[in-house]
Design an enzyme around this catalytic site. Structure first.
Site, PDB file in Angstrom:
ATOM      1  N   GLN A  53       2.456  -9.097  -8.624  1.00 53.01           N
ATOM      2  CA  GLN A  53       1.241  -8.288  -8.580  1.00 53.01           C
ATOM      3  C   GLN A  53       0.717  -7.900  -9.959  1.00 53.01           C
ATOM      4  OE1 GLN A  53       3.125  -5.750  -5.187  1.00 53.01           O
ATOM      5  NE2 GLN A  53       0.925  -5.663  -4.856  1.00 53.01           N
ATOM      6  N   HIS A  73      -3.633 -21.414  -4.866  1.00 57.43           N
ATOM      7  CA  HIS A  73      -4.332 -22.511  -5.544  1.00 57.43           C
ATOM      8  C   HIS A  73      -4.919 -23.487  -4.510  1.00 57.43           C
ATOM      9  CE1 HIS A  73      -1.849 -21.753  -9.459  1.00 57.43           C
ATOM     10  NE2 HIS A  73      -2.873 -20.937  -9.330  1.00 57.43           N
ATOM     11  N   ASP A  86      -2.858 -15.618 -11.122  1.00 53.46           N
ATOM     12  CA  ASP A  86      -2.628 -16.406 -12.343  1.00 53.46           C
ATOM     13  C   ASP A  86      -2.515 -15.531 -13.590  1.00 53.46           C
ATOM     14  OD1 ASP A  86      -2.777 -18.563 -10.705  1.00 53.46           O
ATOM     15  OD2 ASP A  86      -4.534 -19.491 -11.643  1.00 53.46           O
ATOM     16  N   ARG A 111      10.711   1.032 -11.447  1.00 52.97           N
ATOM     17  CA  ARG A 111      11.093  -0.003 -10.470  1.00 52.97           C
ATOM     18  C   ARG A 111      10.182  -1.203 -10.656  1.00 52.97           C
ATOM     19  NH1 ARG A 111       9.311  -0.857  -4.616  1.00 52.97           N
ATOM     20  NH2 ARG A 111      10.754  -2.445  -3.882  1.00 52.97           N
ATOM     21  N   HIS A 156      10.648  -9.544  -4.325  1.00 51.37           N
ATOM     22  CA  HIS A 156       9.440  -8.854  -3.854  1.00 51.37           C
ATOM     23  C   HIS A 156       8.428  -9.945  -3.479  1.00 51.37           C
ATOM     24  CE1 HIS A 156       7.232  -4.765  -4.009  1.00 51.37           C
ATOM     25  NE2 HIS A 156       6.399  -5.615  -3.445  1.00 51.37           N
ATOM     26  N   ASN A 200      12.419  -6.374  -0.970  1.00 53.17           N
ATOM     27  CA  ASN A 200      11.394  -5.389  -0.662  1.00 53.17           C
ATOM     28  C   ASN A 200      10.818  -5.620   0.736  1.00 53.17           C
ATOM     29  OD1 ASN A 200       9.355  -3.293  -1.561  1.00 53.17           O
ATOM     30  ND2 ASN A 200       7.984  -4.966  -0.975  1.00 53.17           N
ATOM     31  N   GLU A 201      10.859  -4.590   1.564  1.00 57.59           N
ATOM     32  CA  GLU A 201      10.149  -4.570   2.849  1.00 57.59           C
ATOM     33  C   GLU A 201      10.348  -5.823   3.680  1.00 57.59           C
ATOM     34  OE1 GLU A 201       6.030  -3.636   2.344  1.00 57.59           O
ATOM     35  OE2 GLU A 201       6.443  -1.644   1.591  1.00 57.59           O
ATOM     36  N   ASN A 344       9.936   2.663   1.567  1.00 61.66           N
ATOM     37  CA  ASN A 344       8.514   2.631   1.208  1.00 61.66           C
ATOM     38  C   ASN A 344       7.717   3.251   2.346  1.00 61.66           C
ATOM     39  OD1 ASN A 344       9.386   1.148  -0.960  1.00 61.66           O
ATOM     40  ND2 ASN A 344       8.290  -0.735  -0.433  1.00 61.66           N
ATOM     41  N   TYR A 346       3.724   4.894   3.475  1.00 61.71           N
ATOM     42  CA  TYR A 346       2.327   5.107   3.106  1.00 61.71           C
ATOM     43  C   TYR A 346       1.552   5.945   4.115  1.00 61.71           C
ATOM     44  CZ  TYR A 346       2.918   1.665  -0.603  1.00 61.71           C
ATOM     45  OH  TYR A 346       3.340   1.020  -1.733  1.00 61.71           O
ATOM     46  N   GLU A 415       8.626   3.506  -2.797  1.00 56.43           N
ATOM     47  CA  GLU A 415       7.163   3.392  -2.921  1.00 56.43           C
ATOM     48  C   GLU A 415       6.501   4.469  -2.074  1.00 56.43           C
ATOM     49  OE1 GLU A 415       5.338  -0.418  -1.964  1.00 56.43           O
ATOM     50  OE2 GLU A 415       6.916  -1.486  -3.049  1.00 56.43           O
TER      51      GLU A 415
HETATM   52  C1  GBH Z   1       3.709  -2.281   0.083  1.00 53.20           C
HETATM   53  O1  GBH Z   1       3.603  -2.747   1.390  1.00 53.20           O
HETATM   54  C2  GBH Z   1       4.198  -3.397  -0.817  1.00 53.20           C
HETATM   55  O2  GBH Z   1       5.576  -3.280  -1.084  1.00 53.20           O
HETATM   56  C3  GBH Z   1       3.452  -3.514  -2.095  1.00 53.20           C
HETATM   57  O3  GBH Z   1       3.734  -4.733  -2.715  1.00 53.20           O
HETATM   58  C4  GBH Z   1       1.983  -3.316  -1.820  1.00 53.20           C
HETATM   59  O4  GBH Z   1       1.223  -3.555  -2.964  1.00 53.20           O
HETATM   60  C5  GBH Z   1       1.795  -1.914  -1.313  1.00 53.20           C
HETATM   61  O5  GBH Z   1       2.486  -1.746  -0.142  1.00 53.20           O
HETATM   62  C6  GBH Z   1       0.357  -1.538  -1.027  1.00 53.20           C
HETATM   63  O6  GBH Z   1      -0.194  -2.320  -0.005  1.00 53.20           O
HETATM   64  O7  GBH Z   1      -3.753  -4.384   7.845  1.00 53.20           O
HETATM   65  O8  GBH Z   1      -3.733  -6.760   7.758  1.00 53.20           O
HETATM   66  O9  GBH Z   1      -4.791  -5.548   5.982  1.00 53.20           O
HETATM   67  C7  GBH Z   1       3.079  -1.769   2.272  1.00 53.20           C
HETATM   68  C8  GBH Z   1       2.714  -2.367   3.550  1.00 53.20           C
HETATM   69  C9  GBH Z   1       1.114  -4.150   3.295  1.00 53.20           C
HETATM   70  C10 GBH Z   1       0.900  -2.469   4.938  1.00 53.20           C
HETATM   71  C11 GBH Z   1      -0.324  -4.563   3.557  1.00 53.20           C
HETATM   72  C12 GBH Z   1      -0.484  -2.868   5.205  1.00 53.20           C
HETATM   73  C13 GBH Z   1      -2.118  -4.549   5.113  1.00 53.20           C
HETATM   74  C14 GBH Z   1      -2.215  -5.580   6.168  1.00 53.20           C
HETATM   75  N1  GBH Z   1       1.313  -2.766   3.618  1.00 53.20           N
HETATM   76  N2  GBH Z   1      -0.710  -4.236   4.904  1.00 53.20           N
HETATM   77  S1  GBH Z   1      -3.730  -5.574   7.001  1.00 53.20           S
END
Ligand code: GBH
Length: 524
Positions: A53, A73, A86, A111, A156, A200-201, A344, A346, A415
């Site tokens: 990322q 790509h 890239d 991390r 990851h 990760n996840e 993690n 959110y 996270e």
């Molecule tokens: C984390 O995943 C990741 O570990 C990290 O790499 C990422 O950048 C971060 O979250 C923020 O997204 O509903 O089809 O659009 C968290 C899990 C991944 C859940 C993306 C929601 C969106 C899928 N998230 N997902 S969609």
């Protein structure tokens, strides 16, 4: 590489201050004053990132291709802005600036993840890239010099393309190659890296990429591939743990664990028994599936999960459960393989039972779980459609984990963060961190949850997988239009610094124009 610090135009920022407060409606719903509790001195504050990322340098120094490189790509339209990784935030060239940024946050931990194809360009351990090794060695040295402890994720999501072509995690033989890679990483960096997370996840990776086509490899083999992926990842994680535990821990003396993800699940109507059951079923099938084999006393997948998927598979005419079975030896091998509960988190959803939804297929993990999920309409959704802000859900999730797996294994939040439009005065993010951290303090102090660390997602704006660069999670803004990828701290960076240093959440912080605007600099 030079780094340049410039004091920004403070007065302009201050002038727009009260206006923005009004515009974001921060004041009315906000708490004020200091949090009742403070973080203990030994509490680990950190910030997180992931190789694909931010690094860019996709073929620099002989790096091999990872599956996201190859896939994007070939299918540039896969990401919403047709972008790829890239160059990303160019951390391959700007790692020194990254370390300055981490340092400026006042945190002691960073991390990050290692890109598997950067150190093993062919994926296999018979050829190690000198340039790849040099890059991570330099980065770790820089961190150690700055007194920052690296916390390193081995996987990851950037699998070498060669293994993707062999079926990725659905191929049990790929597990052997992952363990080879883990050995190389422990041998090369275990002298300075003392905290590892293997993966990760697992859930998001397998569900989005193997079950669905939202993430690469976009297999879209629902109801089968995500379980094979999960099963083999769990075995890969456990084998990497044992490898470290037996052959490296005795002299390297570090810690190793795994990072799982979970949305919290609430019943849509807490008076309805079926909604209460739907929420619990969701948590068991989405988090318990991974956590129970590792953290429970008995090991293995939760009974509820095994029975449910076996029954539905039978009804669908399968001759066995689509969820693979662990042998008794594997149950024992996976059990207890994490020194901490890497979490993690959110957001939260409200759950009610459902037999079928429009976007489901049969079979699929969604259909197996059998839950319709939606956020409460009153919860704000500041940036991404999937992320509603509901801080109490964090406290409840920490309690759910504690109720299910006890307090012996410390929870480390690897996270937590929020996306917005990318503005420098990111009041939404400041408020998100303050409120989520406050809920975590309540979980620690009033509910007895054993939380020992917290990593904000993420150090800087980055490549957000299928969302490309359209979604912003960073404490630092990155100018993706400039070849310099200039980094500028957002208000949330300053607020997070204040929290890490004072060990307190100050809800009035953004209302007092006395905070350290002199910390407001840009890094080219
Ligand atoms: C984390 O995943 C990741 O570990 C990290 O790499 C990422 O950048 C971060 O979250 C923020 O997204 O509903 O089809 O659009 C968290 C899990 C991944 C859940 C993306 C929601 C969106 C899928 N998230 N997902 S969609």
């Amino acid at each position: 590489m030079q780094s340049e610090c410039r004091v920004a135009r403070t007065s302009v920022l201050l002038a727009s201050f009260s206006l923005l407060l009004l515009a974001t409606g921060v004041s009315s719903a906000e708490q004020s004053g200091l949090s009742n509790y403070s973080f203990p001195d030994e509490f680990m504050f950190g910030v997180a990132s992931a190789a694909f990322q931010i690094e860019g340098g996709w073929n620099a120094g002989g790096k091999g291709e990872g599956m996201w490189d190859t896939y994007l790509h070939k299918h540039p339209q896969f990401t919403v802005d047709h972008s790829n990784g890239d160059i990303a935030a160019d951390s391959y060239h700007k790692y020194k600036q990254d370390v300055i940024m981490v340092k400026s946050l006042g945190v002691q931990y960073y991390r990050l993840s290692i890109s598997w194809p950067r150190i093993l360009p062919h994926g296999t351990a018979n050829y190690i890239s000198k340039d790849g090794v040099r890059y991570y060695r330099a980065l770790f040295d820089e961190l150690i010099k700055a007194n920052i402890t690296p916390v390193v994720t081995l996987f990851h999501w950037d699998m070498p393309t060669v293994f993707m072509d062999l079926g990725g995690w659905t191929n049990p033989k790929v597990v052997d190659y992952f363990v080879d890679y883990a050995r190389v990483a422990f041998e090369l960096f275990g002298d300075v890296v003392k905290i590892w997370t293997t993966m990760n996840e697992l859930h998001i990776h397998c569900y989005q990429g193997y079950g669905l086509d939202v993430f690469v490899p976009a297999m879209n083999l629902r109801g089968i591939a995500e379980y094979l992926c999960s099963h083999n990842m769990l075995l890969g994680h456990a084998r990497a743990y044992h490898l470290y535990d037996k052959e490296f821990r005795p002299h390297q003396k570090g810690k190793i664990g795994v990072t799982l993800d979970a949305f919290f699940a609430e019943p849509k109507d807490s008076n309805k028994q079926e909604d209460v059951e739907a929420a619990e079923r969701y948590l068991q099938m989405r988090l318990g599936l991974y956590a129970h084999p590792i953290y429970s006393e008995s090991g293995n997948y939760p009974d509820l999960v095994r029975e449910r998927i076996a029954n539905i598979s039978r009804q669908q005419g399968f001759s066995r459960s689509r969820l693979p079975e662990f042998t008794p030896e594997e149950v024992e091998m996976v059990k207890g393989t994490s020194d901490f509960f890497g979490l993690n988190h959110y957001t939260t959803y409200q759950m009610s039972p459902s037999e079928m939804e429009e976007d489901w297929q049969v079979p699929s993990m969604d259909h197996d779980v059998g839950v319709k999920m939606a956020p409460d309409p009153s919860w704000p959704i500041p940036g991404c459609s999937w992320l509603a802000v509901y801080p109490p859900g964090f406290r409840k999730l920490l309690n759910w984990i504690t109720d299910n797996y006890g307090t012996k294994i410390p929870i480390v939040v690897t996270e937590n963060g929020v996306c917005d439009g990318g503005e420098l005065n990111d009041y939404t993010r400041v408020s998100y961190f303050n409120n989520y951290l406050n809920q975590m303090l309540l979980a620690m102090n009033e509910d007895g949850c054993n939380v020992q660390g917290y990593f904000a997602w993420t150090l800087m704006d980055d490549f957000e997988w299928s969302d490309g660069y359209t979604v912003k999670f960073g404490l630092f803004h990155v100018d993706f239009k400039s070849p310099k990828r200039t980094r500028t701290p957002k208000l949330s960076a300053i607020n997070f610094h204040e929290i890490a240093v004072t060990r307190r959440v100050n809800f009035d912080f953004i209302k007092i124009p006395s905070y350290k605007y002199n910390a407001f600099y840009r890094i080219d």
